[in-house]
Design a protein around this motif. Structure first.
Motif, PDB file in Angstrom:
ATOM      1  N   UNK A 122       1.017  -0.982  -0.237  1.00 53.25           N
ATOM      2  CA  UNK A 122       0.196   0.308   0.287  1.00 53.25           C
ATOM      3  C   UNK A 122       0.489   0.839  -0.050  1.00 53.25           C
ATOM      4  N   UNK A 123       1.837   0.916   0.310  1.00 52.25           N
ATOM      5  CA  UNK A 123       2.916   1.976   0.980  1.00 52.25           C
ATOM      6  C   UNK A 123       3.504   2.618  -1.136  1.00 52.25           C
ATOM      7  N   UNK A 124       3.283   1.652  -1.756  1.00 53.95           N
ATOM      8  CA  UNK A 124       3.533   2.326  -3.367  1.00 53.95           C
ATOM      9  C   UNK A 124       2.463   2.890  -4.691  1.00 53.95           C
ATOM     10  N   UNK A 160       7.508  10.130  -3.359  1.00 50.04           N
ATOM     11  CA  UNK A 160       7.860  10.549  -4.821  1.00 50.04           C
ATOM     12  C   UNK A 160       8.852  10.872  -5.222  1.00 50.04           C
ATOM     13  N   UNK A 161       9.472  11.521  -4.208  1.00 50.75           N
ATOM     14  CA  UNK A 161      10.756  11.040  -5.086  1.00 50.75           C
ATOM     15  C   UNK A 161      12.265   9.884  -4.650  1.00 50.75           C
ATOM     16  N   UNK A 162      11.191   9.458  -3.629  1.00 49.90           N
ATOM     17  CA  UNK A 162      12.212   7.784  -3.036  1.00 49.90           C
ATOM     18  C   UNK A 162      12.142   7.078  -4.805  1.00 49.90           C
ATOM     19  N   UNK A 163      10.729   6.784  -5.713  1.00 52.98           N
ATOM     20  CA  UNK A 163      10.378   6.057  -6.170  1.00 52.98           C
ATOM     21  C   UNK A 163      10.921   6.681  -7.262  1.00 52.98           C
ATOM     22  N   UNK A 164      10.952   8.185  -7.823  1.00 55.13           N
ATOM     23  CA  UNK A 164      11.460   8.534  -8.800  1.00 55.13           C
ATOM     24  C   UNK A 164      12.304   8.570  -9.045  1.00 55.13           C
ATOM     25  N   UNK A 165      13.534   7.955  -8.163  1.00 54.28           N
ATOM     26  CA  UNK A 165      15.144   8.096  -8.583  1.00 54.28           C
ATOM     27  C   UNK A 165      15.322   7.229  -8.593  1.00 54.28           C
ATOM     28  N   UNK A 299      10.860  -1.643  -1.857  1.00 55.01           N
ATOM     29  CA  UNK A 299      10.464  -0.784  -1.397  1.00 55.01           C
ATOM     30  C   UNK A 299      10.589   0.604  -0.624  1.00 55.01           C
ATOM     31  N   UNK A 300       9.771   1.508  -0.910  1.00 53.28           N
ATOM     32  CA  UNK A 300      10.154   3.063  -0.003  1.00 53.28           C
ATOM     33  C   UNK A 300       9.359   3.302   1.534  1.00 53.28           C
ATOM     34  N   UNK A 301       8.436   1.606   1.969  1.00 56.31           N
ATOM     35  CA  UNK A 301       8.249   1.964   3.117  1.00 56.31           C
ATOM     36  C   UNK A 301       9.414   2.272   4.257  1.00 56.31           C
ATOM     37  N   UNK A 302       9.047   2.879   5.838  1.00 59.46           N
ATOM     38  CA  UNK A 302      10.009   3.517   6.488  1.00 59.46           C
ATOM     39  C   UNK A 302       9.818   3.183   7.877  1.00 59.46           C
ATOM     40  N   UNK A 303       7.655   3.275   8.058  1.00 62.61           N
ATOM     41  CA  UNK A 303       7.131   3.155   9.232  1.00 62.61           C
ATOM     42  C   UNK A 303       6.341   2.805   8.872  1.00 62.61           C
ATOM     43  N   UNK A 326      10.565  10.188   5.748  1.00 63.73           N
ATOM     44  CA  UNK A 326      11.290   9.654   4.781  1.00 63.73           C
ATOM     45  C   UNK A 326      10.509   8.632   4.055  1.00 63.73           C
ATOM     46  N   UNK A 327      10.414   8.394   2.784  1.00 63.10           N
ATOM     47  CA  UNK A 327       9.977   7.471   2.560  1.00 63.10           C
ATOM     48  C   UNK A 327       8.551   7.650   2.332  1.00 63.10           C
ATOM     49  N   UNK A 328       8.350   5.943   2.965  1.00 65.56           N
ATOM     50  CA  UNK A 328       6.595   5.879   2.937  1.00 65.56           C
ATOM     51  C   UNK A 328       5.768   5.449   4.458  1.00 65.56           C
ATOM     52  N   UNK A 329       4.845   6.155   5.453  1.00 68.51           N
ATOM     53  CA  UNK A 329       3.813   5.758   5.961  1.00 68.51           C
ATOM     54  C   UNK A 329       3.072   4.277   5.758  1.00 68.51           C
ATOM     55  N   UNK A 330       2.749   2.992   6.296  1.00 72.45           N
ATOM     56  CA  UNK A 330       1.476   2.990   5.905  1.00 72.45           C
ATOM     57  C   UNK A 330       1.528   1.759   7.528  1.00 72.45           C
ATOM     58  N   UNK A 331      -0.198   1.592   7.355  1.00 79.82           N
ATOM     59  CA  UNK A 331      -0.806   0.928   7.876  1.00 79.82           C
ATOM     60  C   UNK A 331      -1.391   0.105   7.206  1.00 79.82           C
TER      61      UNK A 331
END
Length: 336
Positions: A122-124, A160-165, A299-303, A326-331
């Motif tokens: 869900x973080x992507x 966005x930056x994390x996956x764009x890179x 994955x860009x998830x960090x939290x 930083x990156x993405x938060x998910x629940x």
């Protein structure tokens, strides 16, 4: 079903802020999927809408990322069946994903990566769609193209930056320069694949001059108005600037001498206006899913939160407002 919504626009600690509610399951349209939501994520759009958009009814449901399992399909659905695992970013004109069940147009839905669980998947979607559309639709860079050119990503450590890179490094030949201002964000954007890192709290033009690089493309992901004079100065003539934030005042006349192209990227446009190419979002999500499963993208998830409650979602909003995620938060989803 259970859902978490807000009763009036305003601050996260206001009287009309997030609350658990009971509401009917969504009715599916002809091309809709009804999804049992098993993972969601936080995005800046959640904060922006909660602050300024009043609910049309008693409460408004936010959430514009989800992963889950299809439990019902509309009569005209052709791409999915009950039991399929999917991920998607939804539609800003419809109720959001902070609910046990969610109805979504199949044309903007991709197949969930098999190597990630529902919560991490869900973080992507939202950030991947945004980055993909910016890179390939706005900049019109061909896959394996961009040799000898460079891309400057301002705000490289965000979602966005994390996956764009990653997309730029894995699918094009661009040299990627990302900005970061803290040791932890610098380390993160290097992990994402940035060739060079510069500090957006310093002189961007001077730092790029030291690198000997003149970007053809600039992705303005945050504070575009603050960096605007430097962007116009440092970009190559006939370059392209694409932005996703909301600068209140931007003097585009200064871009004329260099014949620059300036465009906005808004990943909800296709679903809002039911564009003729709306299925492009389904196709790119499926491609991203394949790249994640192949290990080409990470994955860009960090939290992570252990549960989706009013308290954990409130904390996620506060973290997003801090500007330090930083990156993405998910629940996890409420259906769990």
């Amino acid at each position: 079903m259970k859902a978490i919504g807000y009763a009036q626009a305003g601050p996260i600690d206001g009287s009309g802020a997030l609350q658990m509610v009971d509401m009917p399951k969504p009715q599916v349209g002809a091309r809709d999927l009804l999804v049992a939501v098993k993972g969601i994520s936080m995005n800046p759009v959640d904060v922006k809408l909660r602050e300024v958009r009043a609910p049309e009814g008693a409460v408004a449901i936010l959430g514009f990322d989800a992963a889950g399992t299809v439990v019902e399909v509309g009569p005209d659905v052709t791409g999915y069946t009950v039991g399929d695992d999917v991920f998607y970013a939804g539609d800003v004109t419809r109720a959001g994903t902070n609910a046990a069940f969610h109805a979504v147009d199949e044309r903007i839905v991709g197949k969930k990566p098999s190597t990630l669980d529902f919560t991490e998947s869900a973080g992507l979607p939202l950030t991947s769609i945004t980055a993909w559309e910016m890179l390939f639709d706005s900049f019109r860079i061909a896959e394996k193209g961009g040799k000898g050119q460079s891309l400057l990503v301002i705000g490289g450590a965000g979602g966005v930056g994390s996956i764009l890179i990653q997309l730029a490094k894995s699918l094009t030949n661009l040299t990627v320069i990302a900005t970061a201002s803290r040791p932890e964000t610098e380390g993160w954007v290097r992990k994402m694949g940035a060739d060079h890192v510069i500090n957006h709290r310093g002189d961007l033009t001077a730092q790029l001059k030291d690198l000997g690089l003149t970007p053809t493309y600039v992705a303005g992901l945050t504070a575009t108005d603050q960096h605007w004079p430097a962007i116009v100065e440092l970009i190559a003539p006939r370059g392209h600037i694409a932005l996703i934030d909301d600068p209140q005042n931007l003097d585009i006349s200064v871009a004329k001498p260099k014949a620059l192209t300036i465009s906005w990227e808004f990943m909800f446009t296709r679903s809002m206006f039911n564009t003729t190419d709306i299925t492009a979002q389904r196709d790119l999500l499926n491609r991203v899913s394949e790249l994640l499963d192949a290990g080409t993208l990470q994955s860009t998830v960090t939290e992570w939160a252990d549960a989706l409650t009013v308290e954990t979602l409130t904390e996620a909003h506060k973290r997003q407002e801090s500007g330090r995620v930083i990156g993405k938060q998910v629940l996890p989803g409420l259906s769990d």
